[in-house]
Design a protein around this motif. Structure first.
Motif, PDB file in Angstrom:
ATOM      1  N   MET A 133       0.845  -1.164   0.000  1.00 17.66           N
ATOM      2  CA  MET A 133       0.000   0.000   0.000  1.00 17.66           C
ATOM      3  C   MET A 133       0.897   1.235   0.000  1.00 17.66           C
ATOM      4  N   ILE A 134       0.545   2.190  -0.814  1.00 15.04           N
ATOM      5  CA  ILE A 134       1.284   3.444  -0.895  1.00 15.04           C
ATOM      6  C   ILE A 134       0.382   4.550  -0.372  1.00 15.04           C
ATOM      7  N   LYS A 135       0.943   5.360   0.489  1.00 13.37           N
ATOM      8  CA  LYS A 135       0.188   6.458   1.079  1.00 13.37           C
ATOM      9  C   LYS A 135       0.918   7.755   0.772  1.00 13.37           C
ATOM     10  N   VAL A 136       0.197   8.720   0.214  1.00 15.00           N
ATOM     11  CA  VAL A 136       0.773  10.027  -0.080  1.00 15.00           C
ATOM     12  C   VAL A 136       0.671  10.867   1.185  1.00 15.00           C
ATOM     13  N   ILE A 137       1.818  11.277   1.704  1.00 11.24           N
ATOM     14  CA  ILE A 137       1.847  12.025   2.951  1.00 11.24           C
ATOM     15  C   ILE A 137       1.805  13.524   2.687  1.00 11.24           C
ATOM     16  N   ALA A 146       4.628   2.113 -10.711  1.00 10.47           N
ATOM     17  CA  ALA A 146       5.333   1.302 -11.713  1.00 10.47           C
ATOM     18  C   ALA A 146       6.810   1.147 -11.356  1.00 10.47           C
ATOM     19  N   VAL A 147       7.415   2.204 -10.863  1.00  7.46           N
ATOM     20  CA  VAL A 147       8.830   2.138 -10.471  1.00  7.46           C
ATOM     21  C   VAL A 147       9.009   1.198  -9.286  1.00  7.46           C
ATOM     22  N   VAL A 148       8.127   1.289  -8.305  1.00  7.83           N
ATOM     23  CA  VAL A 148       8.226   0.425  -7.128  1.00  7.83           C
ATOM     24  C   VAL A 148       8.033  -1.033  -7.523  1.00  7.83           C
ATOM     25  N   ALA A 177      10.833  -4.071  -7.219  1.00 10.07           N
ATOM     26  CA  ALA A 177      10.523  -5.282  -6.468  1.00 10.07           C
ATOM     27  C   ALA A 177      10.707  -6.518  -7.333  1.00 10.07           C
ATOM     28  N   ALA A 178      10.305  -6.451  -8.598  1.00  7.17           N
ATOM     29  CA  ALA A 178      10.478  -7.586  -9.503  1.00  7.17           C
ATOM     30  C   ALA A 178      11.956  -7.848  -9.770  1.00  7.17           C
ATOM     31  N   GLY A 179      12.739  -6.794  -9.923  1.00  8.78           N
ATOM     32  CA  GLY A 179      14.180  -6.943 -10.140  1.00  8.78           C
ATOM     33  C   GLY A 179      14.878  -7.532  -8.934  1.00  8.78           C
ATOM     34  N   ALA A 180      14.464  -7.139  -7.747  1.00  8.02           N
ATOM     35  CA  ALA A 180      15.071  -7.674  -6.530  1.00  8.02           C
ATOM     36  C   ALA A 180      14.733  -9.142  -6.355  1.00  8.02           C
ATOM     37  N   ALA A 181      13.511  -9.524  -6.673  1.00  5.54           N
ATOM     38  CA  ALA A 181      13.114 -10.924  -6.555  1.00  5.54           C
ATOM     39  C   ALA A 181      13.828 -11.773  -7.597  1.00  5.54           C
ATOM     40  N   GLU A 182      14.049 -11.227  -8.771  1.00  5.65           N
ATOM     41  CA  GLU A 182      14.731 -11.961  -9.837  1.00  5.65           C
ATOM     42  C   GLU A 182      16.210 -12.153  -9.518  1.00  5.65           C
ATOM     43  N   GLY A 183      16.834 -11.148  -8.911  1.00  7.83           N
ATOM     44  CA  GLY A 183      18.250 -11.221  -8.575  1.00  7.83           C
ATOM     45  C   GLY A 183      18.527 -12.071  -7.348  1.00  7.83           C
ATOM     46  N   ALA A 184      17.514 -12.393  -6.559  1.00  8.46           N
ATOM     47  CA  ALA A 184      17.721 -13.182  -5.344  1.00  8.46           C
ATOM     48  C   ALA A 184      18.087 -14.628  -5.673  1.00  8.46           C
TER      49      ALA A 184
END
Length: 68
Positions: A1-5, A19-21, A25-32
């Motif tokens: 969940m993203i909250k605009v503060i 989209a960036v987040v 996250a997909a890149g980090a999971a792929e590199g693991a």
């Protein structure tokens, strides 16, 4: 969940941030799953200290700088 503060982003700006987040996250999971990268031998710390460190003594300080 993203909250605009702070601020009031447009729907396009919010979509771009999500989209960036998701891409990160997909890149980090792929590199693991990949094995850890090996350091090249030329950057090994043991290569820097080829000569042994002089033993402590009365003139040890002089031998730490000047080549033998």
């Amino acid at each position: 969940m993203i909250k605009v503060i702070r601020g009031n982003p447009t729907p396009e700006e919010l979509a771009a941030a999500v989209a960036v987040v998701q891409a990160r996250a997909a890149g980090a999971a792929e590199g693991a799953d990949a094995p850890p990268a090996q350091r090249p031998e030329w950057s090994a710390p043991a290569r820097i200290a080829r000569t042994p460190v002089p033993r402590p003594g009365s003139r040890a300080w002089a031998h730490t700088y000047w080549p033998a």
